[in-house]
Design a protein around this motif. Sequence first.
Motif, PDB file in Angstrom:
ATOM      1  N   ARG A  55       0.999  -1.247  -0.069  1.00 15.87           N
ATOM      2  CA  ARG A  55      -0.018   0.040   0.167  1.00 15.87           C
ATOM      3  C   ARG A  55       0.920   1.255  -0.092  1.00 15.87           C
ATOM      4  O   ARG A  55       2.144   1.128   0.292  1.00 15.87           O
ATOM      5  CB  ARG A  55      -0.809  -0.205   1.088  1.00 15.87           C
ATOM      6  N   PHE A  56       0.088   2.329  -0.597  1.00  9.94           N
ATOM      7  CA  PHE A  56       1.114   3.636  -0.433  1.00  9.94           C
ATOM      8  C   PHE A  56      -0.183   4.685  -0.392  1.00  9.94           C
ATOM      9  O   PHE A  56      -1.332   4.610  -0.888  1.00  9.94           O
ATOM     10  CB  PHE A  56       1.906   3.958  -1.593  1.00  9.94           C
ATOM     11  N   GLY A  57       0.185   5.727   0.339  1.00  6.05           N
ATOM     12  CA  GLY A  57      -0.942   6.949   0.379  1.00  6.05           C
ATOM     13  C   GLY A  57      -0.454   7.969   1.504  1.00  6.05           C
ATOM     14  O   GLY A  57       0.536   7.927   1.785  1.00  6.05           O
ATOM     15  N   TYR A  58      -1.198   9.175   1.537  1.00  6.57           N
ATOM     16  CA  TYR A  58      -0.973  10.223   2.204  1.00  6.57           C
ATOM     17  C   TYR A  58      -2.394  10.759   2.726  1.00  6.57           C
ATOM     18  O   TYR A  58      -3.244  10.699   1.921  1.00  6.57           O
ATOM     19  CB  TYR A  58       0.037  11.097   1.794  1.00  6.57           C
ATOM     20  N   SER A  59      -1.912  11.705   3.708  1.00  9.46           N
ATOM     21  CA  SER A  59      -3.243  12.303   4.313  1.00  9.46           C
ATOM     22  C   SER A  59      -2.795  13.716   4.456  1.00  9.46           C
ATOM     23  O   SER A  59      -2.020  14.102   4.844  1.00  9.46           O
ATOM     24  CB  SER A  59      -3.954  11.743   5.262  1.00  9.46           C
ATOM     25  N   GLU A  99      -7.520  12.318   1.875  1.00  8.05           N
ATOM     26  CA  GLU A  99      -6.798  10.911   1.865  1.00  8.05           C
ATOM     27  C   GLU A  99      -6.783  10.424   0.519  1.00  8.05           C
ATOM     28  O   GLU A  99      -7.476  10.675  -0.268  1.00  8.05           O
ATOM     29  CB  GLU A  99      -7.439   9.911   2.803  1.00  8.05           C
ATOM     30  N   THR A 100      -5.359   9.978   0.154  1.00  2.91           N
ATOM     31  CA  THR A 100      -5.279   9.411  -1.200  1.00  2.91           C
ATOM     32  C   THR A 100      -4.411   7.976  -0.951  1.00  2.91           C
ATOM     33  O   THR A 100      -3.380   8.473  -0.202  1.00  2.91           O
ATOM     34  CB  THR A 100      -4.623  10.241  -2.341  1.00  2.91           C
TER      35      THR A 100
END
Length: 330
Positions: free
Chosen positions: A129-133, A138-139
């Motif tokens: 997984r990868f993401g950021y807020s 949130e993405t």
Amino acid sequence: MTESAPDEYDSPWKEAVERYFPEFMAFYFADAANLIDWNQAYTFLDQELRAVVRDATLGKRFVDKLVQVTLLDGDEQWVYIHVEVQGSKQARFAKRMFTYNYRIFDRYDRPVASLAVLADEHPSWKPDRFGYSVLGSETSIRFPVAKITDYHDRLETLLTLHNPFAIVTAAHILTQQTRGDDSFRFQAKWRLIRLLYERGWDKQRVIDLFQVIDWMMRLPKELERQLWQNIHELEEHGKMQYISSVERIGLEKGLEKGLEKGLEKGLEKGRLEAEQNTLRRQISRRFKTLPAWADDRIAQASRSELEQWLDNIIDAPTIEAVFDSDNLTH
């Protein structure tokens, strides 16, 4: 110990995925494979992937494919396949999966299923997984991962399965385990080759998988000669002419160097034909026709010309513009 050629993984993985994609999916991603209608044709979208993956700084020594499949409900979907073959952990791997996914979506407005096979030697490394807020926004992306090290304790079971990717996985594991021990590798390679004959597969599949094994599991020249002698005796005993037919291609140009050159020539021809077919498909899709003159030019083109034309078709307003010589790079 005689020094042998460095192990190579990415090229054999690429060939295997292209030739046996349904089996690849069934072996590593059974849940996804069960949603696909394999009675319908699937299409490798090499040009579409080329258009969004242009910067090599995002990673190297990996295999990636973009494939259009038809689901059982009749819906067409795109699947991005990534095989990470490096021997070390990559801190930016998950980000790369995220980047490729959104680039494909941004360019083609198509949702993409991202799947990854991790063929490194680090059991605990399983980024999925990868993401950021940022400020409540949130993405993120989560993607299924198959890990080759998870099969290490199932090696003997792999050797009983009839899915070709069981053999590919076993070959990859044994290549890693026999690094630096030519005698052990010789025995392991010879065992895998015997299994190809015992499976009762058709001749082409035996040759295809032999090439994958041979490409991965490099041996010193004296052990290669012994291996070919074993293969010859096995085929003589079983009255089969499978892999030895590949050997004869090489013998035409010299016992030691001919085989390698013959196989490389065949693979190069296969890649050239694949790019020709990709360009024909892209022109037909983009312009709804493929004139005879265009088909003739494609058939006579060099690989560098085909690669340039595949780039040109991204923005070319007409068929003629695809073949514009002013855009060719030398």
